[in-house]
Scaffold this active site. Structure first.
Site, PDB file in Angstrom:
ATOM      1  N   HIS A   1     -13.870   0.058   1.931  1.00 34.62           N
ATOM      2  CA  HIS A   1     -13.319  -1.253   1.564  1.00 34.62           C
ATOM      3  C   HIS A   1     -13.163  -2.091   2.822  1.00 34.62           C
ATOM      4  O   HIS A   1     -12.746  -1.592   3.864  1.00 34.62           O
ATOM      5  CB  HIS A   1     -11.971  -1.098   0.867  1.00 34.62           C
ATOM      6  CG  HIS A   1     -11.584  -2.327   0.086  1.00 34.62           C
ATOM      7  ND1 HIS A   1     -11.999  -2.542  -1.215  1.00 34.62           N
ATOM      8  CD2 HIS A   1     -10.863  -3.414   0.423  1.00 34.62           C
ATOM      9  CE1 HIS A   1     -11.531  -3.700  -1.643  1.00 34.62           C
ATOM     10  NE2 HIS A   1     -10.836  -4.255  -0.669  1.00 34.62           N
TER      11      HIS A   1
ATOM     12  N   ARG B   1      -2.730 -15.072  -4.536  1.00 35.12           N
ATOM     13  CA  ARG B   1      -2.757 -15.178  -3.063  1.00 35.12           C
ATOM     14  C   ARG B   1      -3.938 -16.021  -2.600  1.00 35.12           C
ATOM     15  O   ARG B   1      -3.845 -16.781  -1.640  1.00 35.12           O
ATOM     16  CB  ARG B   1      -2.846 -13.775  -2.442  1.00 35.12           C
ATOM     17  CG  ARG B   1      -1.561 -12.985  -2.544  1.00 35.12           C
ATOM     18  CD  ARG B   1      -1.796 -11.520  -2.199  1.00 35.12           C
ATOM     19  NE  ARG B   1      -2.336 -11.342  -0.878  1.00 35.12           N
ATOM     20  CZ  ARG B   1      -3.280 -10.438  -0.560  1.00 35.12           C
ATOM     21  NH1 ARG B   1      -3.767  -9.618  -1.474  1.00 35.12           N
ATOM     22  NH2 ARG B   1      -3.723 -10.345   0.669  1.00 35.12           N
TER      23      ARG B   1
ATOM     24  N   LYS C   1      -5.548  -0.287  -5.001  1.00 31.30           N
ATOM     25  CA  LYS C   1      -6.823  -0.146  -5.735  1.00 31.30           C
ATOM     26  C   LYS C   1      -7.520   1.154  -5.355  1.00 31.30           C
ATOM     27  O   LYS C   1      -8.014   1.880  -6.194  1.00 31.30           O
ATOM     28  CB  LYS C   1      -7.793  -1.273  -5.337  1.00 31.30           C
ATOM     29  CG  LYS C   1      -7.550  -2.598  -5.986  1.00 31.30           C
ATOM     30  CD  LYS C   1      -8.740  -3.530  -5.778  1.00 31.30           C
ATOM     31  CE  LYS C   1      -8.851  -4.100  -4.385  1.00 31.30           C
ATOM     32  NZ  LYS C   1      -8.064  -5.278  -4.111  1.00 31.30           N
TER      33      LYS C   1
ATOM     34  N   ASP D   1      -2.264  -5.805  -8.693  1.00 30.60           N
ATOM     35  CA  ASP D   1      -3.091  -6.386  -7.627  1.00 30.60           C
ATOM     36  C   ASP D   1      -4.032  -7.431  -8.193  1.00 30.60           C
ATOM     37  O   ASP D   1      -4.268  -8.469  -7.564  1.00 30.60           O
ATOM     38  CB  ASP D   1      -3.893  -5.304  -6.893  1.00 30.60           C
ATOM     39  CG  ASP D   1      -4.775  -5.939  -5.820  1.00 30.60           C
ATOM     40  OD1 ASP D   1      -4.211  -6.639  -4.955  1.00 30.60           O
ATOM     41  OD2 ASP D   1      -6.001  -5.795  -5.870  1.00 30.60           O
TER      42      ASP D   1
ATOM     43  N   SER E   1      -2.546  -4.370  -1.352  1.00 27.56           N
ATOM     44  CA  SER E   1      -3.637  -4.767  -2.253  1.00 27.56           C
ATOM     45  C   SER E   1      -4.782  -3.758  -2.176  1.00 27.56           C
ATOM     46  O   SER E   1      -5.254  -3.235  -3.193  1.00 27.56           O
ATOM     47  CB  SER E   1      -4.126  -6.168  -1.846  1.00 27.56           C
ATOM     48  OG  SER E   1      -5.386  -6.449  -2.397  1.00 27.56           O
TER      49      SER E   1
HETATM   50  N1  URA Z   1      -9.390  -7.098   0.138  1.00 25.18           N
HETATM   51  C1  URA Z   1      -8.485  -6.784  -0.842  1.00 25.18           C
HETATM   52  O1  URA Z   1      -8.791  -6.066  -1.785  1.00 25.18           O
HETATM   53  N2  URA Z   1      -7.246  -7.275  -0.725  1.00 25.18           N
HETATM   54  C2  URA Z   1      -6.862  -8.057   0.295  1.00 25.18           C
HETATM   55  O2  URA Z   1      -5.720  -8.459   0.325  1.00 25.18           O
HETATM   56  C3  URA Z   1      -7.803  -8.389   1.305  1.00 25.18           C
HETATM   57  C4  URA Z   1      -9.081  -7.891   1.192  1.00 25.18           C
END
Ligand code: URA
Length: 459
Positions: free
Chosen positions: A82, A168, A187, A161, A183
């Site tokens: 990620h 956001r 996930k 999220d 966040s």
């Molecule tokens: N990627 C995400 O999933 N969340 C964030 O807050 C920033 C990048």
């Protein structure tokens, strides 16, 4: 517990309890706290920060807002990557194909564009017919068939999220280490993975502009993941200029296809290199390879043999409604009605690119969202012809702008041009380029479970 009192408490810099964070997050997810109050609280968090205990609690509460995936019926190691978000950041498509082609399982749950950065899901949706909204059952069946599935958050996975992310994005509250950590990790920890590689960006196009802030965020996320028994490493990577040669949804997919077909040029070198590097760490963390070096070799082999491209086709067949023709005929990707060149007004060398501004130029063309309900124009964006260090001549094109105009009063092109005007620095002397693509690795030594500072209770 009144939301207004909790907003005031964070505004004044105090520390929340578990019950308070749960009241806010669960209340917002359930719809009983309105956007305006949650926005105010998010801004207070951004300005005042959160303690490590609060961050751990926020992550836990967001993770527990939904279900977690049980992938135990799929044999072998499961691994994901990620990114904290960048401009032209499209490594996910290449590395997912590389890593799945080598036999690992990649259950990738991604997000949409955030702020000036592009989103994996928006890019995928530029592929005609591609479905990112699989049910959990379909997700499992795609994973079992081809070792990789690329989806958005289902209603079941970290719904908190999903809602907070969208809010956001349009309230200037992205750039908070606490919010980014919660966040991403809520996930990722729901995915049922064994290992996770984090790509934490730093530079003018990243949310963390300063390297020390990126390292701090990386440490938070690595510790959170390790506390959950996952093998996690974070690469601090450069985002001082866009990655690769394209910015914009379908243009970025096109560039990934070029790389997997072996048709990439010099401006895509950084993208290819980073995709290989992240894949190498995914191989290393899952013990597929006993060193990162061996991981690089395996990733290269997957690319040059065409196995990654075949895997990408398989993913498209399963998630793209069966139509893989886009891989052989990228002209089938959405393309904009118009193009125009953005030209240099002097001779010299590019010494800097304001990478965030370049992301915003693509966003204002329609490639990203300014309001939650905005729809994306997948076709628009930029093709770069020059990057930092390159020589330019007066009148030479720096980038091609791909744009659509929906009416005579549509001023998106003029806005983008105005932004681009201030995005390039050109000087007479060739700059000394000393920014590495990977600045540092956090967590590479794979500390033992439980060695971190964060304690996440009841997970
Ligand atoms: N990627 C995400 O999933 N969340 C964030 O807050 C920033 C990048």
């Amino acid at each position: 517990m009144r939301p207004v009192d909790l907003i005031r408490k964070k505004r004044d810099g105090a520390e929340h309890t578990r019950e308070e964070i749960a009241a806010l997050v669960n209340g917002y997810t359930a719809g009983s706290i309105p956007d305006y109050q949650m926005s105010a609280w998010l801004m207070a968090v951004l300005l005042k920060g959160m303690s490590r205990t609060e961050i751990a609690l926020l992550t836990e509460i967001m993770l527990n807002s939904g279900a977690t995936m049980d992938l135990s019926s799929i044999p072998g190691k499961k691994v994901d990557k990620h990114s904290t978000g960048g401009v032209g950041d499209k490594t996910s498509f290449i590395l997912a194909a590389i890593v799945a082609a080598a036999g690992l399982t990649v259950p990738m749950i991604s997000g949409r564009g955030l702020g000036h950065t592009g989103g994996t899901l928006d890019k995928l949706e530029s592929i005609p017919g591609f479905n990112v909204n699989l049910t959990t059952d379909n997700f499992m069946s795609v994973l079992k068939s081809c070792g990789c599935a690329l989806i958005g958050q289902t209603a079941e996975i970290a719904p908190a999220d999903k809602k907070l992310y969208a809010l956001r994005d349009v309230t200037g509250t992205v750039e908070s280490p606490a919010l980014i950590c919660a966040s991403i990790m809520s996930k990722k920890l729901a995915e049922g993975i064994d290992a996770l590689v984090l790509d934490v960006k730093t530079g003018s196009g990243a949310f963390m502009k300063k390297k020390e802030d990126a390292v701090h965020l990386a440490e938070l996320m690595v510790e959170t993941g390790q506390q959950m028994g996952k093998r996690v490493a974070a690469l601090i990577t450069d985002m001082d200029q866009p990655l690769g040669r394209t910015v914009g949804n379908s243009l970025e997919i096109l560039e990934c296809i070029e790389i997997m077909r072996g048709e990439d040029g010099p401006l895509s070198k950084d993208l290819r290199e980073l995709s290989v590097e992240l894949s190498a760490w995914m191989f290393f963390l899952t013990d597929k390879c006993d060193s990162v070096d061996a991981g690089r070799n395996l990733a290269e082999e997957m690319l040059t043999s065409g196995k990654a491209l075949d895997k990408f086709k398989q993913i498209l067949r399963l998630q793209g409604g069966g139509d893989i023709s886009v891989v052989d005929k990228p002209s089938r990707l959405p393309h904009a009605a118009h193009t125009t060149e953005f030209k240099s007004s002097s001779d010299g060398f590019i010494t800097a690119m304001q990478c965030e501004q370049i992301g915003i130029a693509s966003l204002v063309l329609g490639g990203g969202r300014s309001k939650k309900e905005d729809t994306i124009d997948h076709a628009v964006g930029l093709i770069l012809h020059k990057k930092v260090g390159d020589a330019v001549k007066n009148g030479e094109s720096l980038c091609t702008i791909h744009y659509n105009a929906v009416s005579d009063s549509d001023n998106r092109l003029s806005q983008a041009l105005e932004i681009l005007e201030s995005s390039y620095t050109i000087a007479v002397d060739r700059p000394a380029i000393n920014r590495p693509l990977v600045h540092q690795v956090v967590g590479g030594a794979l500390r033992a479970r439980g060695a971190g500072e964060i304690s996440i209770a009841s997970l």
